[in-house]
Enzyme design. Structure first.
Site, PDB file in Angstrom:
ATOM      1  N   SER A  56     -15.544  62.842  30.032  1.00  0.00           N
ATOM      2  CA  SER A  56     -16.155  61.638  30.603  1.00  0.00           C
ATOM      3  C   SER A  56     -16.848  60.823  29.523  1.00  0.00           C
ATOM      4  CB  SER A  56     -17.179  62.029  31.677  1.00  0.00           C
ATOM      5  OG  SER A  56     -17.889  60.871  32.064  1.00  0.00           O
TER       6      SER A  56
ATOM      7  N   MET B 179     -20.176  52.162  37.308  1.00  0.00           N
ATOM      8  CA  MET B 179     -21.358  52.185  38.188  1.00  0.00           C
ATOM      9  C   MET B 179     -21.951  50.791  38.305  1.00  0.00           C
ATOM     10  SD  MET B 179     -23.235  55.617  36.821  1.00  0.00           S
ATOM     11  CE  MET B 179     -22.338  57.130  36.463  1.00  0.00           C
TER      12      MET B 179
HETATM   13  C1  DX5 Z   1     -21.597  61.361  37.433  1.00  0.00           C
HETATM   14  C2  DX5 Z   1     -20.255  60.995  36.851  1.00  0.00           C
HETATM   15  C3  DX5 Z   1     -19.666  62.079  36.035  1.00  0.00           C
HETATM   16  C4  DX5 Z   1     -20.409  62.378  34.747  1.00  0.00           C
HETATM   17  C5  DX5 Z   1     -20.223  63.840  34.431  1.00  0.00           C
HETATM   18  O1  DX5 Z   1     -22.009  60.339  38.268  1.00  0.00           O
HETATM   19  O2  DX5 Z   1     -19.342  60.699  37.886  1.00  0.00           O
HETATM   20  O3  DX5 Z   1     -18.307  61.780  35.708  1.00  0.00           O
HETATM   21  O4  DX5 Z   1     -19.984  61.610  33.659  1.00  0.00           O
HETATM   22  O5  DX5 Z   1     -21.043  64.166  33.357  1.00  0.00           O
HETATM   23  P1  DX5 Z   1     -21.514  65.643  33.077  1.00  0.00           P
HETATM   24  O6  DX5 Z   1     -20.279  66.446  32.780  1.00  0.00           O
HETATM   25  O7  DX5 Z   1     -22.414  65.498  31.932  1.00  0.00           O
HETATM   26  O8  DX5 Z   1     -22.204  66.156  34.319  1.00  0.00           O
END
Ligand code: DX5
Ligand code: ZN
Length: 218
Positions: free
Chosen positions: A9, A38
């Site tokens: 991500s 977002m």
């Molecule tokens: C959270 C996002 C995830 C995030 C995951 O709202 O949808 O995709 O980037 O990040 P980690 O792996 O750090 O929890």
């Protein structure tokens, strides 16, 4: 041979160096690039728009897995499809006519994804499985990286596997949030096909090696 996919991500990467990061991921075992969009309304945080996604697409040799955490996503489906999303995912909680939104994503030439928040039961997507290529099971409350995986996720993945098994459909199941080497094997065993990993990859000393470790499970 591992069958599961790894989607780092970009939310956890250095926003000042997308090109460099993406080039590194091009030369890694990452299968997809996970892109968290977002809007500051559906979730408290604000991230990227279609312009940034188009730039990512320009540099990436891997499919973009675009996760829309925005209200009324119908307004932007065409823009993100044009920006180069391969998978385009909307939240079940954000769509008034979820089935129609998913049909629209396919019409635009993308693979259609639906995401469900931790509080949303899997029954919320039971009647859209005919138009879904990817299901994102949120294992944290969306909005931020670096959170701890919610334990209920394992049960939910198992329930979802059973539900899908009863149908003729075969969408991929992705788990998103708090994934690391301590829980990844159990998540795969519970039914996940795709692991998203943000902080676990980008906070590590060697992200390429961390991706390799996640990929070599099973
Ligand atoms: C959270 C996002 C995830 C995030 C995951 O709202 O949808 O995709 O980037 O990040 P980690 O792996 O750090 O929890
Ligand atoms: Zn995400």
């Amino acid at each position: 041979m591992s069958k599961h996919l790894i989607a780092p991500s970009l939310l956890a990467s250095d926003f000042g160096n997308f090109q460099q990061t993406i080039e590194m991921l091009n030369n890694s075992e990452a299968d997809w690039l996970h892109v968290d969009v977002m809007d500051g309304l559906f979730v408290p945080n604000i991230t990227f728009g279609p312009g940034t996604v188009a730039m990512m697409h320009k540099h990436s040799q891997k499919p973009l897995d675009v996760h829309l955490m925005i209200v009324d996503p119908d307004r932007y489906l065409e823009d993100f499809a044009k920006a180069g999303a391969t998978y385009l995912t909307v939240h079940a909680e954000a769509c008034t006519h979820l089935h129609r939104s998913l049909q629209r994503i396919r019409e635009l030439g993308c693979k259609a994804g639906v995401a469900i928040n931790p509080h949303t039961p899997i029954s919320a997507i039971e009647n859209v499985l005919d138009v879904v290529d990817l299901i994102i099971v949120m294992s944290v409350n969306p909005g931020f990286g670096g959170q701890k995986l919610i334990q209920q996720t394992y049960k939910k993945l198992r329930q979802l596997r059973l539900m899908i098994h009863e149908t003729p459909y075969n969408p991929l199941i992705e788990v998103d949030g708090g994934v690391n080497m301590d829980n990844a094997a159990e998540l795969l065993e519970a039914g996940a096909d795709v692991l998203v990993a943000g902080n676990f990859v980008f906070s590590s000393e060697n992200p390429v090696h961390t991706i390799e470790q996640l990929k070599s499970l099973q």
